[in-house]
Design a protein around this motif. Structure first.
Motif, PDB file in Angstrom:
ATOM      1  N   ASN A   1       0.858  -1.181   0.000  1.00 54.27           N
ATOM      2  CA  ASN A   1       0.000   0.000   0.000  1.00 54.27           C
ATOM      3  C   ASN A   1       0.895   1.232   0.000  1.00 54.27           C
ATOM      4  OD1 ASN A   1      -1.723   2.115   0.533  1.00 54.27           O
ATOM      5  ND2 ASN A   1      -3.011   0.921   1.922  1.00 54.27           N
TER       6      ASN A   1
ATOM      7  N   ARG B   1       0.389   4.305  -0.006  1.00 55.51           N
ATOM      8  CA  ARG B   1       0.045   5.508   0.755  1.00 55.51           C
ATOM      9  C   ARG B   1       0.360   5.354   2.243  1.00 55.51           C
ATOM     10  NH1 ARG B   1      -5.241   8.410  -0.763  1.00 55.51           N
ATOM     11  NH2 ARG B   1      -4.024  10.066   0.204  1.00 55.51           N
ATOM     12  N   ILE B   2       0.758   4.148   2.650  1.00 48.83           N
ATOM     13  CA  ILE B   2       1.127   3.936   4.056  1.00 48.83           C
ATOM     14  C   ILE B   2       2.642   4.051   4.185  1.00 48.83           C
ATOM     15  CG2 ILE B   2       1.110   2.305   5.988  1.00 48.83           C
ATOM     16  CD1 ILE B   2      -1.696   3.091   5.235  1.00 48.83           C
TER      17      ILE B   2
ATOM     18  N   ALA C   1      -0.983   7.601   6.818  1.00 51.90           N
ATOM     19  CA  ALA C   1      -1.862   7.041   5.788  1.00 51.90           C
ATOM     20  C   ALA C   1      -2.225   8.234   4.918  1.00 51.90           C
ATOM     21  CB  ALA C   1      -3.106   6.428   6.417  1.00 51.90           C
ATOM     22  N   GLY C   2      -1.632   8.313   3.741  1.00 56.16           N
ATOM     23  CA  GLY C   2      -1.806   9.510   2.920  1.00 56.16           C
ATOM     24  C   GLY C   2      -1.226  10.689   3.668  1.00 56.16           C
TER      25      GLY C   2
ATOM     26  N   MET D   1      -2.388  11.779   6.517  1.00 57.76           N
ATOM     27  CA  MET D   1      -2.872  11.725   7.894  1.00 57.76           C
ATOM     28  C   MET D   1      -1.926  10.902   8.763  1.00 57.76           C
ATOM     29  SD  MET D   1      -6.540  10.251   9.065  1.00 57.76           S
ATOM     30  CE  MET D   1      -6.835   9.950  10.805  1.00 57.76           C
ATOM     31  N   ILE D   2      -1.614  11.429   9.942  1.00 59.56           N
ATOM     32  CA  ILE D   2      -0.786  10.677  10.890  1.00 59.56           C
ATOM     33  C   ILE D   2      -1.699   9.713  11.633  1.00 59.56           C
ATOM     34  CG2 ILE D   2       0.644  10.837  12.971  1.00 59.56           C
ATOM     35  CD1 ILE D   2       1.275  13.772  11.980  1.00 59.56           C
ATOM     36  N   VAL D   3      -1.462   8.408  11.488  1.00 57.68           N
ATOM     37  CA  VAL D   3      -2.336   7.452  12.172  1.00 57.68           C
ATOM     38  C   VAL D   3      -1.682   6.873  13.416  1.00 57.68           C
ATOM     39  CG1 VAL D   3      -3.704   6.866  10.140  1.00 57.68           C
ATOM     40  CG2 VAL D   3      -1.627   5.564  10.627  1.00 57.68           C
ATOM     41  N   TYR D   4      -0.366   7.050  13.547  1.00 59.67           N
ATOM     42  CA  TYR D   4       0.294   6.580  14.763  1.00 59.67           C
ATOM     43  C   TYR D   4       1.526   7.418  15.033  1.00 59.67           C
ATOM     44  CZ  TYR D   4       3.053   3.790  17.984  1.00 59.67           C
ATOM     45  OH  TYR D   4       3.802   3.392  19.057  1.00 59.67           O
TER      46      TYR D   4
ATOM     47  N   LEU E   1      -0.243  -3.017   7.453  1.00 58.59           N
ATOM     48  CA  LEU E   1      -1.019  -2.301   6.428  1.00 58.59           C
ATOM     49  C   LEU E   1      -0.352  -2.351   5.052  1.00 58.59           C
ATOM     50  CD1 LEU E   1      -2.006   0.876   8.504  1.00 58.59           C
ATOM     51  CD2 LEU E   1      -3.455  -1.084   7.965  1.00 58.59           C
TER      52      LEU E   1
ATOM     53  N   ASP F   1      -7.099  21.749  -0.865  1.00 62.13           N
ATOM     54  CA  ASP F   1      -6.356  21.646   0.386  1.00 62.13           C
ATOM     55  C   ASP F   1      -4.977  22.311   0.289  1.00 62.13           C
ATOM     56  OD1 ASP F   1      -5.737  20.640   2.988  1.00 62.13           O
ATOM     57  OD2 ASP F   1      -4.502  19.112   2.015  1.00 62.13           O
TER      58      ASP F   1
END
Lengths: 333, 333
Positions: B4, B6-7, B31-32, B34-37, B51, B274
């Motif tokens: 993936n 984008r991860i 993820a793209g 966005m900070i997911v962690y 992922l 954006d």
């Protein structure tokens, strides 16, 4: 890691992840609006836990990608919420009865709007006229839009209110009898003028557009091509966007009369907010068959000498298309 | 799950995740955009693996949130890439020498642009004039912008090329001698006219803006407030956006002269892509101290009878501000 509200897992579903080839999964994980995992439910649950997200049990429900409706007249769609449905009526008498019932039910209404009539289905075998609607509404304006949206029937009060605005239009847009009096039937641009004017007497533009969006969402349509939007529509959509209620993605095609302003700003197709995108310009080459405004290569069989109305001739159309494409906008006709 | 793209996980870094209170972590997963962690490297690695994403080893490097520069004249910034740097010069003779060296180094140049002079630092104790620059460039136009950006020195060829455009300006914007001949010094709007005209002789607007963006990014600035943008700037930025090279987020403040068009379209602050957001309108109330165009409550000590130039009086300014705020746009002065 703590709770992360933007992470969400959906599990135990029947999720259509792909169609060619078909791939149905039971679990999916979202980070914001991005799918970061699709596969089995256990793994989706595990990932959500790892990222601090919530897990939603779909209990076997089906999940489909959002539908796209590429050609929507969003204002007209929203207006239907306030309109009498005339789609199944088979006579002018039936239309009159529907208006009368509406007036009795809503005695405070400042306007009566109807949609969906089709003279081809009327037992009377003729077009309706203003006398028909005057007989059921003398004081309150009545606007009954034909099924195609290219024609409308107005009563005398409505004609009077729109008087000055209708005068400025080409004569073909307002039908007149042999003594040059309006018959109550109006076409094309005149329909739009009537709609714009009378929507202010019901919920207003913003509410009307929101009703259209909500209707689309209720059917699973999450992406809309909004045809013939005005700059006022665009303003209202921005308000909905910032109020957080614009739940369907809108691709805007501005109407022809707004093209000068749009090209001056220099938008390209695709510019805008992710949920409210500027796509292009909607042109009308001619009208609809049912309203007898579609432009034919020979006379209408039931109206000798009449071939409909070409709204843009070939030269104008070619020049406009070249200009729009040159500005990197999407034309729609 | 497959790969993936984008991860992405970043590990073994010194990542400033928060400042109040300070929180420095070694790992982060995106993820793209966005900070997911954010947390320790091992867990970040594990999530990325789960992922299907890539892991990047930062080898101890420091990661900071992108810097924001809220007030940038992006065109002027990009132009510096092509400009002679005059910032440290202490005499008019030094300026002349710099122009001469540039002309010898780039004999094909169709224009000489310089930036950064300040007459307060000149040993000669006077303002420079067109004769100074004519002596080193008779045939090629020279535009030397003062450090403040509110004044510029032009040679005779440049004055000639801009002749008609300068005539249309208020007389204060073009300095003249006792015989009404331009001295070579121009101010405010005239500086902008010169810049707009001569940028076409170097790389062109789009390239100039891109140089500005790249300069910002090279310093870690990832978000820019672009002051006094024209609609042509906005068009060029859209091109950069769709070419995928607009790497800094741009918040656009249009210049006053574009306000009519902007308000006609009905943008609100925050509308847009954006990475290219419409924010507001930049007004100029007056000029700069160094250029003697700042509006003072009493005369300049070295120029009796001169108090600078008020570009908008109080009534105009109040009316404009009310209008801009009423349109839900951000005014900047």
């Amino acid at each position: 890691m703590g709770r992360n509200e933007r992470i969400k897992a959906f599990v135990n579903g029947r999720i259509y992840a792909k169609f060619k080839p078909l791939r149905i999964v039971s679990g999916m994980v979202f980070a914001g609006d991005m799918i970061v995992y699709s596969g089995d439910s256990d793994r989706a649950k595990k990932i959500a836990r790892e990222l601090g997200g919530e897990t939603v049990d779909l209990q076997g429900r089906t999940v489909l990608p959002g539908f796209v409706d590429a050609h929507v007249h969003l204002g007209a769609l929203g207006l239907l919420h306030y309109a009498i449905n005339l789609q199944n009526l088979k006579s002018i008498e039936g239309v009159k009865k529907a208006v009368l019932e509406y007036r009795e039910r809503y005695p405070q209404a400042r306007v009566v709007i109807g949609f969906g009539w089709d003279q081809e289905r009327f037992a009377e075998g003729r077009w309706p006229n203003k006398e028909d609607v005057d007989s059921v509404s003398k004081d309150v304006p009545v606007v009954l839009i034909r099924a195609c949206g290219h024609a409308a029937l107005l009563n005398s009060v409505a004609l009077e209110i729109l008087g000055e605005q209708l005068k400025s239009l080409p004569s073909d847009f307002v039908a007149r009898d042999t003594r040059a009096r309006p018959t109550g039937l109006v076409f094309e641009e005149a329909v739009e003028i009537a709609r714009e004017k009378f929507v202010e007497l019901v919920g207003g533009r913003k509410d009307m557009l929101l009703r259209g969006i909500e209707h689309a969402c209720s059917l699973g349509v999450t992406s809309i091509g909004f045809m013939s939007a005005s700059l006022n529509d665009f303003k209202a959509l921005q308000e909905l966007l910032y109020e957080g209620v614009l739940r369907a993605r809108v691709h805007v095609y501005f109407k022809h009369s707004e093209y000068d302003t749009i090209s001056k700003v220099g938008f390209r197709k695709g510019y805008g907010h992710d949920m409210l995108v500027i796509n292009g310009i909607k042109l009308f080459a001619d009208g609809s068959l049912g309203a007898r405004t579609a432009f034919l290569s020979e006379d209408y069989s039931d109206a000798p000498g009449w071939r409909g109305k070409l709204l843009l001739n070939e030269r104008e159309l070619t020049r406009l298309l070249e200009d729009i494409v040159g500005n990197r906008l999407q034309p729609a006709i």
